[in-house]
Design a protein around this motif. Structure first.
Motif, mmCIF file in Angstrom:
data_model
loop_
_atom_site.group_PDB
_atom_site.id
_atom_site.type_symbol
_atom_site.label_atom_id
_atom_site.label_comp_id
_atom_site.label_asym_id
_atom_site.label_seq_id
_atom_site.Cartn_x
_atom_site.Cartn_y
_atom_site.Cartn_z
ATOM 1 N N GLU A 25 -7.260 24.143 -54.589
ATOM 2 C CA GLU A 25 -6.473 24.557 -53.432
ATOM 3 C C GLU A 25 -7.022 25.843 -52.833
ATOM 4 O OE1 GLU A 25 -2.380 24.842 -54.673
ATOM 5 O OE2 GLU A 25 -2.182 22.666 -54.923
ATOM 6 N N ASN A 26 -7.473 26.754 -53.694
ATOM 7 C CA ASN A 26 -8.051 28.016 -53.239
ATOM 8 C C ASN A 26 -9.319 27.753 -52.416
ATOM 9 O OD1 ASN A 26 -8.277 30.749 -52.923
ATOM 10 N ND2 ASN A 26 -9.307 31.082 -54.875
ATOM 11 N N LYS A 27 -10.153 26.806 -52.915
ATOM 12 C CA LYS A 27 -11.377 26.458 -52.175
ATOM 13 C C LYS A 27 -11.025 25.841 -50.826
ATOM 14 C CE LYS A 27 -14.530 25.594 -56.032
ATOM 15 N NZ LYS A 27 -15.311 24.584 -56.746
ATOM 16 N N GLU A 28 -10.012 24.955 -50.822
ATOM 17 C CA GLU A 28 -9.593 24.326 -49.572
ATOM 18 C C GLU A 28 -9.072 25.373 -48.600
ATOM 19 O OE1 GLU A 28 -6.729 21.364 -50.741
ATOM 20 O OE2 GLU A 28 -8.265 19.953 -51.407
ATOM 21 N N MET A 29 -8.278 26.328 -49.120
ATOM 22 C CA MET A 29 -7.767 27.405 -48.275
ATOM 23 C C MET A 29 -8.913 28.258 -47.742
ATOM 24 S SD MET A 29 -4.383 28.791 -50.172
ATOM 25 C CE MET A 29 -3.451 29.560 -48.909
ATOM 26 N N ALA A 30 -9.881 28.539 -48.584
ATOM 27 C CA ALA A 30 -11.034 29.338 -48.166
ATOM 28 C C ALA A 30 -11.817 28.581 -47.090
ATOM 29 C CB ALA A 30 -11.921 29.660 -49.366
ATOM 30 N N ALA A 31 -11.955 27.262 -47.276
ATOM 31 C CA ALA A 31 -12.666 26.447 -46.287
ATOM 32 C C ALA A 31 -11.895 26.449 -44.961
ATOM 33 C CB ALA A 31 -12.855 25.022 -46.804
ATOM 34 N N ARG A 32 -10.543 26.297 -45.048
ATOM 35 C CA ARG A 32 -9.736 26.326 -43.829
ATOM 36 C C ARG A 32 -9.812 27.695 -43.159
ATOM 37 N NH1 ARG A 32 -4.484 24.537 -46.246
ATOM 38 N NH2 ARG A 32 -5.478 23.169 -47.696
ATOM 39 N N GLU A 33 -9.773 28.739 -44.000
ATOM 40 C CA GLU A 33 -9.856 30.086 -43.460
ATOM 41 C C GLU A 33 -11.214 30.296 -42.789
ATOM 42 O OE1 GLU A 33 -10.070 34.579 -45.151
ATOM 43 O OE2 GLU A 33 -8.590 33.271 -46.096
ATOM 44 N N PHE A 34 -12.285 29.814 -43.424
ATOM 45 C CA PHE A 34 -13.618 29.929 -42.848
ATOM 46 C C PHE A 34 -13.687 29.154 -41.530
ATOM 47 C CE2 PHE A 34 -17.992 28.355 -42.341
ATOM 48 C CZ PHE A 34 -18.661 29.557 -42.282
ATOM 49 N N SER A 35 -13.127 27.939 -41.517
ATOM 50 C CA SER A 35 -13.111 27.120 -40.314
ATOM 51 C C SER A 35 -12.292 27.808 -39.225
ATOM 52 C CB SER A 35 -12.534 25.742 -40.635
ATOM 53 O OG SER A 35 -12.438 24.969 -39.466
ATOM 54 N N SER A 36 -11.140 28.372 -39.617
ATOM 55 C CA SER A 36 -10.295 29.080 -38.656
ATOM 56 C C SER A 36 -11.041 30.291 -38.097
ATOM 57 C CB SER A 36 -8.996 29.543 -39.315
ATOM 58 O OG SER A 36 -8.210 28.438 -39.689
ATOM 59 N N GLN A 37 -11.746 31.008 -38.951
ATOM 60 C CA GLN A 37 -12.501 32.175 -38.498
ATOM 61 C C GLN A 37 -13.605 31.740 -37.533
ATOM 62 O OE1 GLN A 37 -11.641 35.395 -39.057
ATOM 63 N NE2 GLN A 37 -13.196 35.822 -37.520
ATOM 64 N N MET A 38 -14.242 30.598 -37.803
ATOM 65 C CA MET A 38 -15.279 30.091 -36.897
ATOM 66 C C MET A 38 -14.667 29.755 -35.533
ATOM 67 S SD MET A 38 -17.741 27.712 -39.287
ATOM 68 C CE MET A 38 -18.538 27.031 -37.881
ATOM 69 N N VAL A 39 -13.475 29.138 -35.541
ATOM 70 C CA VAL A 39 -12.788 28.815 -34.288
ATOM 71 C C VAL A 39 -12.437 30.103 -33.553
ATOM 72 C CG1 VAL A 39 -10.657 27.842 -33.327
ATOM 73 C CG2 VAL A 39 -11.927 26.571 -35.067
ATOM 74 N N ILE A 40 -11.914 31.099 -34.296
ATOM 75 C CA ILE A 40 -11.567 32.384 -33.684
ATOM 76 C C ILE A 40 -12.812 33.036 -33.093
ATOM 77 C CG2 ILE A 40 -10.817 34.749 -34.204
ATOM 78 C CD1 ILE A 40 -8.821 33.465 -36.232
ATOM 79 N N ASP A 41 -13.920 33.027 -33.860
ATOM 80 C CA ASP A 41 -15.177 33.602 -33.361
ATOM 81 C C ASP A 41 -15.644 32.863 -32.120
ATOM 82 O OD1 ASP A 41 -15.104 35.386 -35.435
ATOM 83 O OD2 ASP A 41 -16.661 34.379 -36.648
ATOM 84 N N ASP A 42 -15.537 31.532 -32.127
ATOM 85 C CA ASP A 42 -15.945 30.725 -30.972
ATOM 86 C C ASP A 42 -15.077 31.062 -29.762
ATOM 87 O OD1 ASP A 42 -17.570 28.711 -29.771
ATOM 88 O OD2 ASP A 42 -15.863 27.321 -29.913
#
Length: 144
Positions: A25-42
Motif C-alpha cells: 500500500e505504501n508503494k502504491e501511495m508513493a506511486a500515486r503521489e509521484f503520479s500526482s506530483q507529475m500532474v501538478i508539475d505538468d
C-alpha cells in the motif's frame, strides 16, 4: 514451547503479511503521489506557458492597437488633405470658368475689333479711291 512457538509463529506470519500489505500500500501511495506530483508539475508547466502566451498576446494587442491608432491618424490626415484638394479643385474650377468667360469676352471683343479694323481698312481704301479721283480731277483742272 512448541505451542508457544506455533502461536507466535502464526501471529508473526500474520504480522509479516500485514507488513507486506502495508509495504505494498505504501508503494502504491508513493506511486500515486509521484503520479500526482507529475500532474501538478505538468499543470504548473502549462500555466507558465499560458502566462507566456498571455504576455505575448498582450504585447501584440498593444502593438496592434498602436498601429491602428497610427492608421487612424494617417486616415484623418489623408481626409484633411483630400478636403484641401477638393477646395483647391473648386477654386480652380471657378478660376477656369472666369478665364473662359474672359476668353469668350476677349474673343468677342477681338471679333468686334477685327470688324472695325476691316471697316476702317475699307474706309481708308474708299478715301484713297476718292483721293485718287480728286487728284485726277485736280490734275485735269490744273491742266485746263
Amino acid at each position: 514451547l512448541e505451542v508457544f512457538t506455533e502461536e507466535n509463529g502464526s501471529a508473526l506470519q500474520k504480522l509479516e503479511e500485514k507488513a507486506n500489505q502495508l509495504a505494498l500500500e505504501n508503494k502504491e501511495m508513493a506511486a500515486r503521489e509521484f503520479s500526482s506530483q507529475m500532474v501538478i508539475d505538468d499543470i504548473e508547466t502549462k500555466n507558465a506557458e499560458l502566462e507566456t502566451v498571455e504576455q505575448t498576446l498582450s504585447e501584440e494587442v498593444e502593438r496592434l492597437t498602436s498601429v491602428v491608432e497610427g492608421k487612424d491618424i494617417e486616415i484623418t490626415e489623408a481626409k484633411t488633405y483630400l478636403a484641401s484638394l477638393e477646395n483647391q479643385n473648386v477654386e480652380l474650377e471657378v478660376k477656369l470658368s472666369h478665364s473662359e468667360e474672359i476668353a469668350a469676352t476677349t474673343a468677342t471683343e477681338k471679333d468686334e475689333a477685327l470688324g472695325e479694323l476691316e471697316s476702317a481698312v475699307l474706309d481708308i481704301e474708299k478715301l484713297h479711291t476718292e483721293k485718287s479721283d480728286i487728284m485726277s480731277r485736280l490734275e485735269v483742272f490744273t491742266e485746263e
